[in-house]
Design a protein around this motif. Structure first.
Motif, PDB file in Angstrom:
ATOM      1  N   PRO A  82      -2.474  -0.174  -9.421  1.00  0.00           N
ATOM      2  CA  PRO A  82      -2.281   0.797  -8.603  1.00  0.00           C
ATOM      3  C   PRO A  82      -0.646   1.219  -8.110  1.00  0.00           C
ATOM      4  O   PRO A  82      -0.494   2.123  -8.003  1.00  0.00           O
ATOM      5  CB  PRO A  82      -3.362   1.015  -7.633  1.00  0.00           C
ATOM      6  CG  PRO A  82      -3.311  -0.654  -7.379  1.00  0.00           C
ATOM      7  CD  PRO A  82      -2.841  -1.092  -7.950  1.00  0.00           C
ATOM      8  N   ARG A  83       0.463   0.119  -8.284  1.00  0.00           N
ATOM      9  CA  ARG A  83       2.059   1.088  -7.618  1.00  0.00           C
ATOM     10  C   ARG A  83       2.071   1.957  -8.881  1.00  0.00           C
ATOM     11  O   ARG A  83       2.848   2.850  -8.294  1.00  0.00           O
ATOM     12  CB  ARG A  83       2.313  -0.432  -7.338  1.00  0.00           C
ATOM     13  CG  ARG A  83       1.944  -1.514  -6.184  1.00  0.00           C
ATOM     14  CD  ARG A  83       2.519  -2.070  -5.938  1.00  0.00           C
ATOM     15  NE  ARG A  83       4.032  -1.378  -5.550  1.00  0.00           N
ATOM     16  CZ  ARG A  83       5.089  -2.359  -5.564  1.00  0.00           C
ATOM     17  NH1 ARG A  83       5.066  -4.169  -5.724  1.00  0.00           N
ATOM     18  NH2 ARG A  83       5.735  -1.649  -4.703  1.00  0.00           N
ATOM     19  N   PHE A  84       1.888   1.756 -10.159  1.00  0.00           N
ATOM     20  CA  PHE A  84       2.399   2.753 -10.919  1.00  0.00           C
ATOM     21  C   PHE A  84       2.009   3.984 -11.024  1.00  0.00           C
ATOM     22  O   PHE A  84       2.599   4.383 -10.947  1.00  0.00           O
ATOM     23  CB  PHE A  84       2.154   1.890 -12.886  1.00  0.00           C
ATOM     24  CG  PHE A  84       2.820   0.791 -12.698  1.00  0.00           C
ATOM     25  CD1 PHE A  84       3.273   0.525 -14.319  1.00  0.00           C
ATOM     26  CD2 PHE A  84       1.606  -0.168 -12.473  1.00  0.00           C
ATOM     27  CE1 PHE A  84       4.454  -0.710 -14.209  1.00  0.00           C
ATOM     28  CE2 PHE A  84       2.454  -1.648 -13.232  1.00  0.00           C
ATOM     29  CZ  PHE A  84       4.159  -1.684 -13.486  1.00  0.00           C
ATOM     30  N   ALA A  85       1.177   4.700 -10.433  1.00  0.00           N
ATOM     31  CA  ALA A  85       0.585   5.963 -10.449  1.00  0.00           C
ATOM     32  C   ALA A  85       0.768   6.431  -9.132  1.00  0.00           C
ATOM     33  O   ALA A  85       1.379   7.084  -8.969  1.00  0.00           O
ATOM     34  CB  ALA A  85      -1.329   6.043 -10.379  1.00  0.00           C
ATOM     35  N   GLU A  86       0.903   5.190  -8.230  1.00  0.00           N
ATOM     36  CA  GLU A  86       0.970   5.518  -7.105  1.00  0.00           C
ATOM     37  C   GLU A  86       2.581   6.165  -6.879  1.00  0.00           C
ATOM     38  O   GLU A  86       3.190   7.213  -6.183  1.00  0.00           O
ATOM     39  CB  GLU A  86       1.255   4.410  -6.068  1.00  0.00           C
ATOM     40  CG  GLU A  86      -0.499   4.291  -5.731  1.00  0.00           C
ATOM     41  CD  GLU A  86      -0.022   3.367  -4.906  1.00  0.00           C
ATOM     42  OE1 GLU A  86       0.538   2.584  -4.506  1.00  0.00           O
ATOM     43  OE2 GLU A  86      -1.552   2.802  -4.243  1.00  0.00           O
ATOM     44  N   LEU A  87       3.415   5.618  -7.599  1.00  0.00           N
ATOM     45  CA  LEU A  87       5.345   5.468  -7.881  1.00  0.00           C
ATOM     46  C   LEU A  87       5.654   6.444  -8.952  1.00  0.00           C
ATOM     47  O   LEU A  87       6.659   6.513  -9.429  1.00  0.00           O
ATOM     48  CB  LEU A  87       5.929   4.129  -7.507  1.00  0.00           C
ATOM     49  CG  LEU A  87       5.370   2.775  -6.847  1.00  0.00           C
ATOM     50  CD1 LEU A  87       6.441   1.947  -6.922  1.00  0.00           C
ATOM     51  CD2 LEU A  87       6.016   3.959  -5.026  1.00  0.00           C
ATOM     52  N   LYS A  88       4.657   6.968  -9.609  1.00  0.00           N
ATOM     53  CA  LYS A  88       4.770   7.181 -10.596  1.00  0.00           C
ATOM     54  C   LYS A  88       5.676   6.609 -12.144  1.00  0.00           C
ATOM     55  O   LYS A  88       6.588   7.579 -12.690  1.00  0.00           O
ATOM     56  CB  LYS A  88       5.543   9.356 -10.662  1.00  0.00           C
ATOM     57  CG  LYS A  88       4.539   9.864  -9.523  1.00  0.00           C
ATOM     58  CD  LYS A  88       5.119  11.439  -9.362  1.00  0.00           C
ATOM     59  CE  LYS A  88       3.658  12.115  -8.093  1.00  0.00           C
ATOM     60  NZ  LYS A  88       4.410  13.015  -8.245  1.00  0.00           N
TER      61      LYS A  88
END
Length: 573
Positions: free
Chosen positions: A415-421
């Motif tokens: 989920p960090r990919f989306a959180e950090l764009k």
């Protein structure tokens, strides 16, 4: 009402009608019709597309398209074939593609003996002392292993026997390891390597595999490759031009109209500028500066990004190589390799440099694209990106930092990919090629929870940029599309696909090769969909990728490629 007034009003109504059907009174230089046309935008499909010079001026019904036709318009009748926006190779090595055509191409070899035979054949025409180079072997894809191996790799003795007078260096398909014969190691001063009985000779960020006596086997992993490659003669201007031309030709034949070139040095920048000036750049190149050359990066940070007004050669990103490949056990893992206990892979670039580059990227407007295959490499890079984004929050509105490959992730990091764009640039065909043996490297739990997690990433809200990583894999986009939607090997196994819940839909797969790939290069406003105002780049196939039975997808062939409003490839079949 007078006749004169009636005629005048009729004229005005006709003018209005014409204006509505062709608001800019434009005439088309090309009109395409007669097949299924997928726009990859809100229109979904249209009957016809009109272009003027290198731009799309109309996409809609064939009846309305007639307003753009003149006696000078080139008519392209698809005759029932299918057209999409021009395909974008989202991560590859352009000159590597070309040089693979010039050097030994070992990508289809299925045994060590096949490599020996290919080298023996090349020796027949090589001058004594001339280097023989190639790429594409992968020991995990062979039908059988030779009798003599060290840590799962072949040794040089059989290769050396057929090439006693020629130094040979053959890169692994991944590019993260290489295989040298005795002559090449002799030139490098390594053939008698043995350090007081030490059985493992390591280089920072890599290793030389040695046998029980401490002598090198011929396999050089990650940065240890430089022990050999520094002795290989530099490429010439003539071979560079030839390789460039061969790469362009291969792109045209495979429907590739744009190419994200993952890491180029200053010499290649000069070559590309020359090719553009000579009118030979008929594939759009979005180039990443190689992170191995810190001076080059600093020069460009000071100079600023280069966005080409001609949309042919753009530089606005940096490529960092942060770990190795899974096949050579160089991918950097959080836990040891299942098939090599105690070994975690390699950190091939200091993580502090990743943070420093990310900060510079934010300051100077450069996208940072970091190679990461192992779950630890992905986590460490996400950590450094996050630190940089927190340090300069005002510069984070549209950074579009990428992780190249993002193959094996810890579930906590997905989920960090989306959180950090952060955009994952993932080559679906790697799953097809690697998954049968990747489970030996990682074990079932890590495979199922974090390997090739396409659908989970897409559902989290990030786009995926697709591609092939050519010359690691052949540039064929049909193979990567098939892998995306089937999760099978190219032989069609297993039934139902590996981890089928992670399949892409066909719409997602097409978008990953077009509009999402364009987004990954800040170019979604000029390419990636068949939309009025965008560039006239199209790929035409002999059957409908979106509806054909899954087991027939791989039979699909590119029959025409249109680049910049001109036909640059047409199949002779």
């Amino acid at each position: 009402m007078s006749i004169k007034k009636i005629l005048f009003q009729t004229f005005i109504l006709c003018l209005i009608a014409w204006s509505c059907s062709n608001p800019k009174n434009e005439s088309a230089t090309m009109l395409i019709y007669g097949g299924t046309i997928y726009t990859v935008d809100s229109l979904k499909t249209v009957e016809a597309v009109a272009t003027k010079d290198n731009k799309i001026v109309f996409a809609g019904s064939l009846e309305d398209a007639q307003a753009f036709k003149t006696n000078e318009t080139e008519l392209v009748d698809l005759q029932g074939k299918t057209m999409t926006p021009g395909l974008i190779e989202g991560h590859g090595h352009f000159m590597g593609l070309g040089y693979n055509e010039l050097n030994l191409d070992l990508i289809n070899t299925t045994s060590y003996q096949a490599i020996i035979d290919a080298v023996a054949e090349r020796v027949k025409t090589a001058k004594p002392g001339e280097w023989i180079t190639g790429r594409g072997w992968h020991q995990s894809k062979w039908d059988s292993m030779p009798a003599e191996t060290v840590l799962g790799f072949q040794t040089h003795h059989l290769l050396s026997a057929v090439s006693p007078d020629n130094p040979v260096y053959l890169r692994h398909a991944s590019g993260h390891a290489g295989f040298a014969n005795e002559k090449a190691m002799e030139i490098a001063g390594l053939i008698n390597l043995s350090i007081d009985g030490v059985k493992d000779y390591k280089v920072e960020g890599g290793e030389v595999l040695v046998d029980a006596s401490g002598k090198p086997t011929g396999v050089f992993n990650e940065r240890a490759q430089t022990l050999i490659t520094q002795h290989i003669p530099e490429r010439t201007q003539e071979t560079d031009i030839k390789a460039f031309e061969l790469a362009v030709k291969a792109c045209h034949e495979n429907g590739i109209t744009s190419f994200h070139d993952a890491g180029i040095p200053r010499e290649t920048i000069e070559l590309y500028n020359n090719m553009k000036a000579e009118g030979k750049m008929t594939t759009r190149i979005y180039a990443m500066l190689t992170g191995w050359d810190e001076d080059l990066l600093n020069e460009w940070f000071e100079k600023g990004i280069m966005v080409d007004d001609d949309n042919l050669f753009t530089i606005r990103s940096v490529k960092l190589n942060c770990d190795g490949a899974l096949g050579s056990r160089g991918a950097w893992l959080l836990e040891p390799y299942t098939d090599r206990p105690g070994h975690f892979g390699h950190e091939t670039l200091p993580m502090e440099f990743v943070k420093e580059t990310a900060l510079n990227g934010l300051k100077y407007g450069f996208q940072v694209c970091s190679h990461a295959i192992g779950d630890r490499a992905n986590r460490e890079i996400l950590d450094r990106y996050e630190l940089a984004l927190n340090d300069i929050p005002d510069a984070t509105t549209d950074h579009r930092f990428r992780i190249e490959h993002a193959q094996h992730l810890h579930p906590d990091d997905i989920p960090r990919f989306a959180e950090l764009k952060v955009i994952p640039a993932m080559q679906a065909v790697h799953m097809s090629s690697d998954r049968p043996w990747a489970i030996d490297r990682l074990g079932e739990k890590r495979i199922k929870e974090g390997a090739y997690m396409w659908q989970t990433l897409l559902q989290s809200g990030v786009p995926i940029v697709n591609g092939t990583d050519v010359p690691v894999e052949p540039i064929n986009p049909i193979a990567s599309f098939y892998a995306s939607v089937s999760r099978k090997t190219l032989k069609g196994t297993p039934e139902g696909g590996y981890e089928p819940d992670q399949k892409m839909t066909r719409e997602q797969a097409l978008k990953s090769y077009t509009l999402d790939a364009a987004y990954g290069a800040f170019e979604e406003d000029i390419k990636g969909s068949i939309t009025v105002g965008k560039l006239a780049d199209f790929t035409i196939y002999d059957q409908d990728l979106m509806t054909v039975e899954e087991n027939k997808i791989l039979d699909t062939e590119v029959v025409m490629t249109i680049f910049d409003g001109k036909v640059v490839y047409e199949s002779k079949k």
